[in-house]
Every structure is written in C-alpha cells, then in structure tokens.
Scaffold this active site. Sequence first.
Site, PDB file in Angstrom:
ATOM      1  N   CYS A  79       0.828  -1.210   0.000  1.00 34.31           N
ATOM      2  CA  CYS A  79       0.000   0.000   0.000  1.00 34.31           C
ATOM      3  C   CYS A  79       0.870   1.271   0.000  1.00 34.31           C
ATOM      4  O   CYS A  79       1.465   1.579  -1.028  1.00 34.31           O
ATOM      5  CB  CYS A  79      -0.967  -0.068   1.181  1.00 34.31           C
ATOM      6  SG  CYS A  79      -2.413   0.966   0.940  1.00 34.31           S
ATOM      7  N   HIS A 169      -3.320  -5.158   1.855  1.00 38.28           N
ATOM      8  CA  HIS A 169      -2.574  -5.457   3.085  1.00 38.28           C
ATOM      9  C   HIS A 169      -2.662  -6.947   3.419  1.00 38.28           C
ATOM     10  O   HIS A 169      -3.556  -7.348   4.169  1.00 38.28           O
ATOM     11  CB  HIS A 169      -3.184  -4.681   4.262  1.00 38.28           C
ATOM     12  CG  HIS A 169      -2.960  -3.213   4.225  1.00 38.28           C
ATOM     13  ND1 HIS A 169      -1.939  -2.595   4.905  1.00 38.28           N
ATOM     14  CD2 HIS A 169      -3.629  -2.246   3.580  1.00 38.28           C
ATOM     15  CE1 HIS A 169      -1.995  -1.299   4.691  1.00 38.28           C
ATOM     16  NE2 HIS A 169      -3.013  -1.054   3.887  1.00 38.28           N
ATOM     17  N   GLU A 171      -0.868  -8.498   5.435  1.00 34.01           N
ATOM     18  CA  GLU A 171      -0.537  -8.666   6.868  1.00 34.01           C
ATOM     19  C   GLU A 171      -1.774  -8.506   7.744  1.00 34.01           C
ATOM     20  O   GLU A 171      -1.729  -8.811   8.929  1.00 34.01           O
ATOM     21  CB  GLU A 171       0.583  -7.703   7.284  1.00 34.01           C
ATOM     22  CG  GLU A 171       0.195  -6.250   7.524  1.00 34.01           C
ATOM     23  CD  GLU A 171      -0.062  -5.441   6.246  1.00 34.01           C
ATOM     24  OE1 GLU A 171      -0.049  -6.012   5.142  1.00 34.01           O
ATOM     25  OE2 GLU A 171      -0.298  -4.221   6.379  1.00 34.01           O
TER      26      GLU A 171
HETATM   27  N1  GLN Z   1      -3.701   6.304   1.069  1.00 38.49           N
HETATM   28  C1  GLN Z   1      -2.427   6.083   1.704  1.00 38.49           C
HETATM   29  C2  GLN Z   1      -1.325   6.911   1.040  1.00 38.49           C
HETATM   30  O1  GLN Z   1      -1.546   7.519   0.042  1.00 38.49           O
HETATM   31  C3  GLN Z   1      -2.051   4.622   1.654  1.00 38.49           C
HETATM   32  C4  GLN Z   1      -3.005   3.831   2.489  1.00 38.49           C
HETATM   33  C5  GLN Z   1      -2.430   2.596   3.103  1.00 38.49           C
HETATM   34  O2  GLN Z   1      -1.201   2.391   3.151  1.00 38.49           O
HETATM   35  N2  GLN Z   1      -3.300   1.778   3.642  1.00 38.49           N
HETATM   36  O3  GLN Z   1      -0.269   6.954   1.522  1.00 38.49           O
END
Ligand code: GLN
Length: 195
Positions: A79, A169, A171
């Site tokens: 992410c 994610h 995890e």
């Molecule tokens: N929206 C977040 C970002 O732009 C990422 C979200 C996440 O890591 N769950 O950094």
Amino acid sequence: MNIGILALQGAFAEHMKMLETLHANGILIRQKSDLSHPLDGLILPGGESTAMGKLLFDLDILEPVRERILEGLPVFGTCAGMILLAKQLEDSPIRHLATMDITVRRNAYGRQLGSFTTTAAFGNFPSIPMTFIRAPFITQTGNSVTVLSTVNGNKVAARQGNQLVTAFHPELTDSVAVHSYFLNMVQNWVTGEKA
Ligand code: GLN
C-alpha cells in the site's frame, strides 16, 4: 533470514507477526543506525506515504535504503510502501524511493470506497484474501514488471526483479501467501549471493 521492517509509521507490527509465524527474524528499522544490521530483505508497510516519505528523508535513510534496493536487496512494499517504491505517482511530481517502474494512483478507489475486502488470485495462488484501505492501484507498468494480481481490472500486485508490491494489506489477513512468496524471493537472493 533477517528481514528489516520500516517502522517509522503505519502497520509495521502486523508484518512482524507474519514474519514470526513464518519463522523469519523481523528487525524494526526506526533510524539510520538500524540499517547496519545484516539484512536479507526489507518490508515497507502501509500507512501514509507522504508522512513516511518525509520521515525517510528527515532521518537521512531515504538514500541508503534506495541504494540497498538498487543493489538488489529484496523489498516488499504494501500500500503506502508501494507508493514509496513507484517511479511515478499519477498527477503528481512527488517521488520517494522511485526504484520500481510503475505509475501509481493514490486513493484510487476514492476516499469513501477505499476500504474493502475481497478475494482474488495472486501469482500461482488461485485465491487469497485481500484487504484494501484507502488503497492505490497501478496504472502503468514498465516492460520488466510482472503483474501478479488484478481486481476489477485494476493491477494490485506486481514484481520487478527483487521488488514486490501489493496495493492491499496481506498482513491484515490470515493468509501467509504473499509473505511466503516474498521470503522465497529473499531465499533465492541469499542463495544466489552465496553461490
Ligand atoms: N492512502 C495512503 C497513502 O496515500 C495509503 C493507504 C495505506 O497504506 N493503507 O499513503
């Protein structure tokens, strides 16, 4: 296997638990000196990429981490971690580590729809659970990037050499598939180095 987990911000504790389950040794990276631990791989967790990128820079670990990745240290970004690795962010001049040949759209599902759970294929795994939280997805990939998962036609996991990214994610689920896949990458790298 010693796996560093960037622990400046975000969901690093959950990665530590996954590594424990898989009998790998997680090392929290909070400052520059932590990079002197022998590392066989590195995890960049989810969280807030802008905050994480700024902390990486302010703590003077952006460049050393970038160099290690370019030297081949296996890295897994989830992410926000994927956003840190992207060479390009859509509609933005901002770049962080910028080592992986992907363009990423932040908050790609919109802020309201950004959080959901689904199941989809990941590489050779026919179906794994995926948790998305204000998630990005990949809009463009370079020639040496392999897409490992798509959800609703959007690319949500990919690999380029020793760099692995997921928009979701793993995890936060009970599936160890993606972490096992990453540890396998690490094992191959370690074996190759010593060969
Ligand atoms: N929206 C977040 C970002 O732009 C990422 C979200 C996440 O890591 N769950 O950094």
